[in-house]
Enzyme design. Structure first.
Site, PDB file in Angstrom:
ATOM      1  N   GLU A 146      23.868  -8.325   7.515  1.00  0.00           N
ATOM      2  CA  GLU A 146      24.242  -9.404   6.513  1.00  0.00           C
ATOM      3  C   GLU A 146      25.081  -8.944   5.302  1.00  0.00           C
ATOM      4  O   GLU A 146      24.636  -9.068   4.121  1.00  0.00           O
ATOM      5  CB  GLU A 146      22.953 -10.107   5.976  1.00  0.00           C
ATOM      6  CG  GLU A 146      22.253 -10.711   7.075  1.00  0.00           C
ATOM      7  CD  GLU A 146      21.040 -11.475   6.503  1.00  0.00           C
ATOM      8  OE1 GLU A 146      20.647 -12.512   6.884  1.00  0.00           O
ATOM      9  OE2 GLU A 146      20.152 -11.096   5.786  1.00  0.00           O
TER      10      GLU A 146
HETATM   11  C1  ACM Z   1      17.793  -9.449   9.126  1.00  0.00           C
HETATM   12  O1  ACM Z   1      16.919 -10.382   9.605  1.00  0.00           O
HETATM   13  N1  ACM Z   1      18.695  -9.705   8.414  1.00  0.00           N
HETATM   14  C2  ACM Z   1      17.752  -8.346   9.735  1.00  0.00           C
END
Ligand code: ACM
Length: 642
Positions: free
Chosen positions: A291
């Site tokens: 992310e």
């Molecule tokens: C995640 O759930 N961003 C690894």
């Protein structure tokens, strides 16, 4: 649970009484002796027989349970060590054999599960079990950043994991909301990044020892370059933006990101990873990598110039450049790098591990490229999905099922994941247990073990078994419910809770109402993920078992009249008023439908339409809860209308 590889039942039982003793034969070591003593203590708790003395017998001839181990395990537990064991129980004694102490630890857990109260008192059924795991990597990824999980609860979680034969605790130690481990090299990390909630290095070492005693590896994760607000609160000069940075209070994906174009980022990481590589003995080191939204990277003229100069065509290439440099550091300290699936690219050395969270596809892709992989997609326990859904997820399915055998062998297993936005030290257990046993079984047992009805039957049993370890999944809901109305009987509120489930997925994130400071003390916070009674209702309707369906609905009927005055006089419960009324109406409709079905009487004109429009409304979330019996009653209304 998990169901063994091979189980052959035999006649009779081995009685467990005050004369119970364990004797160790063959290779032994202090860890094995501690495990044997712990087994006796656990038997005391399981049976209430306080006179079972915590002692080891010297005479294998006289002992109730004889352990034979061949040789030592690795000094630092490896991901693929032999965990096999055989256990034979006869009316005279039980014998557990294993190649090493690790296998014996697994066998102890099986023995403890066998001991139960039956027609002949406390006893273990006679049986021969030959057992070994399907996958070598069976873990839990535990976020301790979003909400703080104190050391004692980490140990309790390890106890539960060991009971279901899991072998990896993946410790998610830093994120935007907190940096949770003491650094002696960079004490500012915990000073600016933890608000006092961090594990000292002494505590970390104790927990690693505790886990080793139970056959569990600890893999630390320090999530970089995104999810780094807490690190940047300590060292803003390592960020890609102008700062200032603070730890985050909200949930979601945030902009603060390390700056891969700055050499000082790598000198920081070199010293930091060097320190942590020394603290955590496991061979694997998780660098996160998920992310990265790239906003700070796009906004920085300096970064854009750096990318151009280094011929890095996009943000993904820039992230890869970072991963390559980090991998060299991790490697220099003798560790194998692991990262979330965003780090997957063909230019990293083949020994790294890809951790799939966005979907199972990356696992197959990684295996084809020659990387090892583990699965977490489908196993996010924070999302409040039914256990059956998690249970049927298999690392070797979909694209992975089509891989060549040598590629499939690169799929090492997987990890349940528990993100803590809505979990706290108080309610963690009820979100984890007993559901973790279902994922543990998928990773340990043969792939053919996948009967959902049998899963739920056995899950109820292991749920009771896990309580004897001190896990609070059964008691926490009662305690938290009592707290909201201490002057009233708790039973009517628990009756309502038996019919509801928390909203699913990321529904609670919507609207951004929650922060790390929001009290998590409402009904949704102590409602278990699954309404067993509602599932049983639906099953009863599908089997046309009208007496069973009637019995379940009758438990809810009449509850509203008792509960409403309690709800009205306690402000944190007032939000439940409409859902309690709807449960009453739903139960009444279901019972009416059963009356008609049993009497073969057609409903009055308009009855089914009115019922259906009510039920469609009643399934909408209220107080962030879903009224689960609606599904079964919708099926009943349909049957009545036919
Ligand atoms: C995640 O759930 N961003 C690894």
């Amino acid at each position: 649970m998990p169901w063994p590889e091979k189980l052959t039942p035999a006649e009779g039982v081995l009685a467990i009484d005050n004369n119970f003793t364990i004797a160790l034969e063959g290779y032994t070591e202090p860890r094995l002796e501690r495990a044997a003593l712990r087994t006796i203590t656990r038997l005391q708790r399981q049976t209430g027989m306080l006179a079972i003395a915590p002692r080891l017998g010297k005479d294998p001839g006289a002992a109730t349970l004889v352990i034979w181990t061949k040789g030592a395990s690795a000094p630092v537990q490896k991901y693929n060590e032999d965990e096999s064991y055989t256990l034979t129980v006869t009316p005279q004694k039980a014998r557990l054999e294993a190649a090493n102490p690790l296998g014996a630890l697994r066998g102890f857990e099986t023995f403890l599960e066998l001991v139960t109260s039956g027609a002949q008192g406390f006893a273990a059924p006679c049986v021969t079990i030959e057992d070994h795991p399907r996958f070598p990597w069976r873990g839990l990824s535990l976020d301790v950043s979003r909400h703080w999980i104190p050391p004692g609860l980490v140990r309790r979680t390890i106890d539960g994991m060991a009971a279901v034969k899991m072998n990896v605790l993946h410790w998610h130690l830093s994120d935007d909301q907190g940096f949770r481990v003491e650094s002696k090299v960079f004490p500012k990390l915990q000073e600016a990044g933890s608000e006092g909630n961090y594990y000292t290095q002494a505590q970390v070492k104790e927990i690693i020892e505790y886990a080793r005693d139970r056959g569990i590896r600890i893999v630390p994760e320090f999530d970089i370059p995104g999810h780094t607000s807490a690190i940047l609160a300590a060292f803003p000069e390592l960020g890609s933006g102008p700062g200032p940075y603070t730890i985050q209070r909200g949930w979601g994906v945030f902009d603060p990101t390390l700056d891969p174009s700055k050499e000082e980022v790598y000198s920081f990481l070199d010293r930091f990873i060097g320190e942590m590589a020394g603290l955590f003995p496991d061979a694997y080191f998780h660098i996160g990598g998920d992310e990265v939204n790239g906003k700070e990277w796009k906004a920085s003229a300096r970064i854009q110039a750096f990318m151009k100069e280094h011929n890095l065509k996009d943000l993904a290439a820039f992230h890869q450049y970072f991963n390559q440099r980090v991998q060299k550091i991790v490697d220099k300290y003798g560790k194998i790098m692991e990262g979330w699936d965003e780090i997957l690219a063909p230019d990293l050395p083949r020994n790294i591990v890809i951790h799939s969270w966005r979907g199972p596809k990356s696992l197959a892709q990684a295996a084809q490229l020659g990387y090892s992989g583990i699965l977490s997609a489908g196993w996010y326990l924070d999302l409040m999905q039914p256990t059956s859904q998690h249970y049927l997820v298999d690392p070797i399915s979909g694209d992975a099922a089509k891989l060549k055998p040598e590629e499939q062998a690169r799929i090492l297993g997987g990890e349940a994941a528990m993100w803590e936005e809505y979990a706290t030290a108080e309610n963690l257990d009820l979100k984890l247990w007993p559901r973790m046993a279902a994922i543990a079984e998928r990773l340990w047992s043969p792939a053919s073990v996948k009967d959902v009805d049998d899963l739920y039957r056995r899950l109820a049993v292991i749920g009771n078994h896990l309580v004897t370890l001190g896990l609070t999944h059964q008691t926490a809901p009662v305690r938290m419910a009592e707290r909201l109305a201490p002057d009233a009987p708790v039973a009517p509120l628990l009756t309502l809770i038996s019919a509801v489930e928390p909203v699913k997925g990321y529904a609670r994130n919507r609207g951004g109402r929650y922060t790390s400071l929001t009290p998590l003390n409402r009904t949704v916070d102590f409602t278990p993920p699954e309404s067993d009674a509602s599932r049983e209702l639906l099953n009863a309707v599908e089997r046309s078992d009208w007496p069973a369906a009637r019995a379940i609905l009758t438990r809810w009927k009449g509850n509203d009249a008792v509960l409403q005055p309690i709800l009205a006089s306690h402000s944190l419960l007032q939000e439940l008023q409409p859902i309690s009324t709807n449960l009453e109406k739903t139960a009444a409709l279901g019972l009416e439908a059963i009356d008609m079905i049993e009497a073969k009487r057609a409903p009055a004109a308009g009855w089914a339409d009115a019922a259906n429009s009510f039920l469609t409304e009643a399934i909408r979330p209220q107080a962030e809860l879903l009224l689960m019996p609606v599904r079964g009653v919708q099926a009943l209304v349909k049957r009545a209308a036919q």
